[in-house]
Design a protein around this motif. Sequence first.
Motif, PDB file in Angstrom:
ATOM      1  N   GLY A  18       0.754  -1.080   0.472  1.00 40.77           N
ATOM      2  CA  GLY A  18      -0.164  -0.015  -0.301  1.00 40.77           C
ATOM      3  C   GLY A  18       0.919   1.080  -0.065  1.00 40.77           C
ATOM      4  O   GLY A  18       1.973   1.347   0.493  1.00 40.77           O
ATOM      5  N   ALA A  22       0.003   5.608   5.071  1.00 39.74           N
ATOM      6  CA  ALA A  22       0.349   4.735   5.957  1.00 39.74           C
ATOM      7  C   ALA A  22       1.601   4.245   5.327  1.00 39.74           C
ATOM      8  O   ALA A  22       3.262   4.511   5.645  1.00 39.74           O
ATOM      9  CB  ALA A  22      -0.378   4.210   7.052  1.00 39.74           C
ATOM     10  N   ASP A  41       1.316  -1.258  -4.514  1.00 45.07           N
ATOM     11  CA  ASP A  41       0.090  -0.415  -4.686  1.00 45.07           C
ATOM     12  C   ASP A  41      -1.132  -0.606  -5.435  1.00 45.07           C
ATOM     13  O   ASP A  41      -0.720  -0.427  -6.579  1.00 45.07           O
ATOM     14  CB  ASP A  41      -0.061   1.223  -4.373  1.00 45.07           C
ATOM     15  N   ARG A  42      -2.126  -0.900  -5.069  1.00 45.18           N
ATOM     16  CA  ARG A  42      -3.115  -1.322  -6.068  1.00 45.18           C
ATOM     17  C   ARG A  42      -4.722  -1.845  -5.117  1.00 45.18           C
ATOM     18  O   ARG A  42      -4.379  -2.841  -4.310  1.00 45.18           O
ATOM     19  CB  ARG A  42      -2.667  -2.593  -7.091  1.00 45.18           C
ATOM     20  N   GLY A  43      -6.074  -1.622  -5.532  1.00 47.62           N
ATOM     21  CA  GLY A  43      -6.558  -2.136  -5.264  1.00 47.62           C
ATOM     22  C   GLY A  43      -7.556  -1.139  -4.234  1.00 47.62           C
ATOM     23  O   GLY A  43      -7.074   0.126  -4.188  1.00 47.62           O
ATOM     24  N   SER A  46      -9.053   3.337   0.560  1.00 42.35           N
ATOM     25  CA  SER A  46      -9.277   4.748   1.157  1.00 42.35           C
ATOM     26  C   SER A  46     -10.212   6.417   1.135  1.00 42.35           C
ATOM     27  O   SER A  46      -9.930   6.880   0.639  1.00 42.35           O
ATOM     28  CB  SER A  46      -9.199   4.692   2.862  1.00 42.35           C
ATOM     29  N   LEU A  47      -8.225   6.845   0.501  1.00 42.91           N
ATOM     30  CA  LEU A  47      -8.252   8.421   0.956  1.00 42.91           C
ATOM     31  C   LEU A  47      -8.805   7.751  -0.957  1.00 42.91           C
ATOM     32  O   LEU A  47      -8.991   9.200  -1.407  1.00 42.91           O
ATOM     33  CB  LEU A  47      -6.346   7.740   0.108  1.00 42.91           C
ATOM     34  N   LEU A  53      -9.104  16.697   0.104  1.00 43.95           N
ATOM     35  CA  LEU A  53      -8.312  16.795   1.308  1.00 43.95           C
ATOM     36  C   LEU A  53      -8.338  17.759   1.964  1.00 43.95           C
ATOM     37  O   LEU A  53      -7.474  18.586   1.504  1.00 43.95           O
ATOM     38  CB  LEU A  53      -7.045  15.510   1.337  1.00 43.95           C
ATOM     39  N   ASN A  55      -7.484  18.912   5.984  1.00 38.60           N
ATOM     40  CA  ASN A  55      -6.905  18.837   7.021  1.00 38.60           C
ATOM     41  C   ASN A  55      -5.888  17.588   7.382  1.00 38.60           C
ATOM     42  O   ASN A  55      -5.183  17.381   8.304  1.00 38.60           O
ATOM     43  CB  ASN A  55      -7.943  18.273   8.460  1.00 38.60           C
ATOM     44  N   VAL A  88      -0.875  -7.033  -3.798  1.00 39.80           N
ATOM     45  CA  VAL A  88      -0.294  -8.447  -2.383  1.00 39.80           C
ATOM     46  C   VAL A  88      -1.688  -9.180  -2.665  1.00 39.80           C
ATOM     47  O   VAL A  88      -3.077  -9.036  -2.265  1.00 39.80           O
ATOM     48  CB  VAL A  88       0.276  -7.693  -1.541  1.00 39.80           C
ATOM     49  N   SER A 173      -1.483  -0.594   9.208  1.00 35.39           N
ATOM     50  CA  SER A 173      -2.702   0.250   8.443  1.00 35.39           C
ATOM     51  C   SER A 173      -3.378  -1.445   7.807  1.00 35.39           C
ATOM     52  O   SER A 173      -2.736  -1.565   7.375  1.00 35.39           O
ATOM     53  CB  SER A 173      -3.209   1.591   7.784  1.00 35.39           C
ATOM     54  N   ASP A 178      -5.590   4.949  11.644  1.00 38.37           N
ATOM     55  CA  ASP A 178      -5.797   4.682  10.347  1.00 38.37           C
ATOM     56  C   ASP A 178      -7.693   5.284   9.741  1.00 38.37           C
ATOM     57  O   ASP A 178      -7.796   5.831   8.481  1.00 38.37           O
ATOM     58  CB  ASP A 178      -6.122   4.003   9.428  1.00 38.37           C
ATOM     59  N   GLN A 180      -7.868   9.242   9.714  1.00 40.52           N
ATOM     60  CA  GLN A 180      -7.325  10.783   9.075  1.00 40.52           C
ATOM     61  C   GLN A 180      -6.135  10.194   8.549  1.00 40.52           C
ATOM     62  O   GLN A 180      -5.659   9.344   9.079  1.00 40.52           O
ATOM     63  CB  GLN A 180      -7.678  11.360  10.474  1.00 40.52           C
ATOM     64  N   ALA A 181      -5.845  11.112   7.388  1.00 42.24           N
ATOM     65  CA  ALA A 181      -4.964  10.359   6.362  1.00 42.24           C
ATOM     66  C   ALA A 181      -3.946  10.942   7.765  1.00 42.24           C
ATOM     67  O   ALA A 181      -2.348  10.134   7.234  1.00 42.24           O
ATOM     68  CB  ALA A 181      -4.692  11.287   5.177  1.00 42.24           C
TER      69      ALA A 181
HETATM   70  C1  LIG Z   1     -15.304   9.473   2.131  1.00 37.07           C
HETATM   71  C2  LIG Z   1     -14.011   9.301   2.666  1.00 37.07           C
HETATM   72  C3  LIG Z   1     -13.536  10.741   3.773  1.00 37.07           C
HETATM   73  C4  LIG Z   1     -12.390  10.594   3.892  1.00 37.07           C
HETATM   74  N1  LIG Z   1     -11.947  12.117   4.276  1.00 37.07           N
HETATM   75  C5  LIG Z   1     -10.744  12.430   4.649  1.00 37.07           C
HETATM   76  C6  LIG Z   1     -10.528  13.722   5.195  1.00 37.07           C
HETATM   77  O1  LIG Z   1     -10.945  14.925   4.672  1.00 37.07           O
HETATM   78  N2  LIG Z   1      -9.232  14.014   6.497  1.00 37.07           N
HETATM   79  C7  LIG Z   1      -8.667  12.338   6.788  1.00 37.07           C
HETATM   80  O2  LIG Z   1      -8.108  13.291   7.397  1.00 37.07           O
HETATM   81  N3  LIG Z   1      -9.255  11.697   6.143  1.00 37.07           N
HETATM   82  C8  LIG Z   1      -9.746  11.893   5.338  1.00 37.07           C
HETATM   83  N4  LIG Z   1     -10.755   9.863   5.141  1.00 37.07           N
HETATM   84  C9  LIG Z   1      -9.814   9.343   5.659  1.00 37.07           C
HETATM   85  C10 LIG Z   1      -8.436   8.875   5.084  1.00 37.07           C
HETATM   86  O3  LIG Z   1      -8.476   8.138   3.809  1.00 37.07           O
HETATM   87  C11 LIG Z   1      -7.778   7.724   5.761  1.00 37.07           C
HETATM   88  O4  LIG Z   1      -7.000   7.795   7.403  1.00 37.07           O
HETATM   89  C12 LIG Z   1      -6.179   7.521   5.368  1.00 37.07           C
HETATM   90  O5  LIG Z   1      -6.513   7.642   4.015  1.00 37.07           O
HETATM   91  C13 LIG Z   1      -5.644   6.048   5.661  1.00 37.07           C
HETATM   92  O6  LIG Z   1      -4.575   5.931   5.054  1.00 37.07           O
HETATM   93  P1  LIG Z   1      -3.882   3.922   4.776  1.00 37.07           P
HETATM   94  O7  LIG Z   1      -2.748   4.309   4.494  1.00 37.07           O
HETATM   95  O8  LIG Z   1      -4.196   3.496   5.572  1.00 37.07           O
HETATM   96  O9  LIG Z   1      -5.133   3.489   4.052  1.00 37.07           O
HETATM   97  P2  LIG Z   1      -5.561   4.117   2.346  1.00 37.07           P
HETATM   98  O10 LIG Z   1      -5.617   6.262   1.997  1.00 37.07           O
HETATM   99  O11 LIG Z   1      -6.452   3.348   2.100  1.00 37.07           O
HETATM  100  O12 LIG Z   1      -4.367   3.348   1.188  1.00 37.07           O
HETATM  101  C14 LIG Z   1      -3.879   2.290   1.119  1.00 37.07           C
HETATM  102  C15 LIG Z   1      -3.822   2.462  -0.072  1.00 37.07           C
HETATM  103  O13 LIG Z   1      -3.119   0.509  -0.173  1.00 37.07           O
HETATM  104  C16 LIG Z   1      -3.259  -0.035  -1.336  1.00 37.07           C
HETATM  105  N5  LIG Z   1      -4.549  -1.570  -1.682  1.00 37.07           N
HETATM  106  C17 LIG Z   1      -4.856  -1.838  -0.938  1.00 37.07           C
HETATM  107  N6  LIG Z   1      -4.494  -3.177  -0.588  1.00 37.07           N
HETATM  108  C18 LIG Z   1      -4.141  -3.268  -1.526  1.00 37.07           C
HETATM  109  C19 LIG Z   1      -3.229  -5.285  -1.425  1.00 37.07           C
HETATM  110  N7  LIG Z   1      -3.570  -6.077  -0.859  1.00 37.07           N
HETATM  111  N8  LIG Z   1      -1.647  -4.822  -2.344  1.00 37.07           N
HETATM  112  C20 LIG Z   1      -1.325  -3.680  -3.044  1.00 37.07           C
HETATM  113  N9  LIG Z   1      -1.876  -2.717  -2.718  1.00 37.07           N
HETATM  114  C21 LIG Z   1      -3.218  -2.350  -1.129  1.00 37.07           C
HETATM  115  C22 LIG Z   1      -4.754   0.589  -1.648  1.00 37.07           C
HETATM  116  O14 LIG Z   1      -4.875   1.040  -3.252  1.00 37.07           O
HETATM  117  C23 LIG Z   1      -4.453   2.143  -1.021  1.00 37.07           C
HETATM  118  O15 LIG Z   1      -3.425   2.955  -2.543  1.00 37.07           O
HETATM  119  C24 LIG Z   1     -11.578  10.224   3.944  1.00 37.07           C
HETATM  120  C25 LIG Z   1     -12.368   8.333   4.411  1.00 37.07           C
HETATM  121  C26 LIG Z   1     -13.119   7.928   3.276  1.00 37.07           C
HETATM  122  C27 LIG Z   1     -13.581   6.548   3.270  1.00 37.07           C
END
Ligand SMILES: Cc1cc2nc3c(=O)[nH]c(=O)nc-3n(C[C@H](O)[C@H](O)[C@H](O)COP(=O)(O)OP(=O)(O)OC[C@H]3O[C@@H](n4cnc5c(N)ncnc54)[C@H](O)[C@@H]3O)c2cc1C
Length: 330
Positions: A18, A22, A41-43, A46-47, A53, A55, A88, A173, A178, A180-181
């Motif tokens: 991912g 995170a 990175d694929r799939g 949440s972002l 975005l 904040n 993955v 994550s 997880d 908030q970004a």
């Molecule tokens: C509708 C919505 C609105 C939001 N608005 C906000 C906001 O305004 N401000 C804020 O701070 N947060 C917001 N969030 C929350 C924010 O998106 C998350 O807190 C943040 O993206 C988490 O980051 P992460 O890296 O943990 O996960 P993700 O952002 O989900 O990143 C995970 C990555 O892993 C990849 N992936 C997944 N599975 C696999 C796999 N098996 N193999 C390879 N790659 C994989 C995905 O493609 C993705 O690129 C929002 C969420 C939603 C659902």
Amino acid sequence: MTSPAETGAAERDVVVVGCGPAGCAAAVFAARDGLDVAVFDRGRSSLARCAHLENYPGFPAGIDVGTLSDLMRAQAERAGCAVVDDLVESVERLGDSDADEPPFEVTLQEGEPVAARRVIAATRYDGEYLRGLDDDDAMFEVHDHAGETHEHFDREYADRDGTTPVDGLYVASPSDADRQAVTAAGRGARVGKRVVADARIDDGWWPEAAEGVDWVRREAELDGEWADRDRWVEWFDAEHADGPVDPDSARFARVREAAVDDALASYVDADEEAARTAAGHRALAERLDPDAVVDAHGPDALLGAMDDEAVAAYAADGGPDAPQADGGTR
Ligand SMILES: Cc1cc2nc3c(=O)[nH]c(=O)nc-3n(C[C@H](O)[C@H](O)[C@H](O)COP(=O)(O)OP(=O)(O)OC[C@H]3O[C@@H](n4cnc5c(N)ncnc54)[C@H](O)[C@@H]3O)c2cc1C
């Protein structure tokens, strides 16, 4: 079970699953310390579901998630990671592989399997590919919602630094950070630092020496005695005199050499600082909409920044084939 050598899998120090906030943060910290990192990175992301975005620090009017994702991938690549668009599907631990071989095999949707010494999970929505590395009861939790039973990866499975009961497996994550970004990015950074420290410990460092900071500092602050390498050696000796490793041992000397090199390499002179500033602006500018740049700066400022001959040639030829300052065409 076959070993990575037998399967012919490519080997990495670290595989990050991912490249959201995170995963990007974890990958950048690990790669900047010299670890060989691949990010897949694929799939489901949440972002990608966030409309805009607003904040996340550093973006006064917010940032669209497409641009932020591009910037994060580019940052991971610039730090030295291989960033691969692939999913993955599973991570297996090769129980009987000998200590010199990476213990994990990462199976991808498209690419060849990859062997990894450490795996960092950074996929907010998905932990399914980790199934089998530990008991299901430990990794997953079941709850009822609207009369249906759902199973989710347990956000509290890993400790706050990402370490898990499975040696070499870290989870950035899903986690309690997880939602908030920016907190997801902070968790990723913390996990990346843990991985760096653990890799150093495997290499003979002891815990107090292995924990460090990833800082870039001005050479101008290296004043007086600290400009002298011997002062750093003295400092290290004083810090670790009562540590777990004999200060007269070859191991102590080797780690001290590496730690002092590391500290001194974090200082940059004014020219290097200027070069990095220019590279940073350029990397941002490459991803900006040209119309927005003209709108923000005004045509005069942009024409003033351009090479006069290129402007004249463009005006004379009046088109996209006019030569550019770098000798290319538009
Ligand atoms: C509708 C919505 C609105 C939001 N608005 C906000 C906001 O305004 N401000 C804020 O701070 N947060 C917001 N969030 C929350 C924010 O998106 C998350 O807190 C943040 O993206 C988490 O980051 P992460 O890296 O943990 O996960 P993700 O952002 O989900 O990143 C995970 C990555 O892993 C990849 N992936 C997944 N599975 C696999 C796999 N098996 N193999 C390879 N790659 C994989 C995905 O493609 C993705 O690129 C929002 C969420 C939603 C659902």
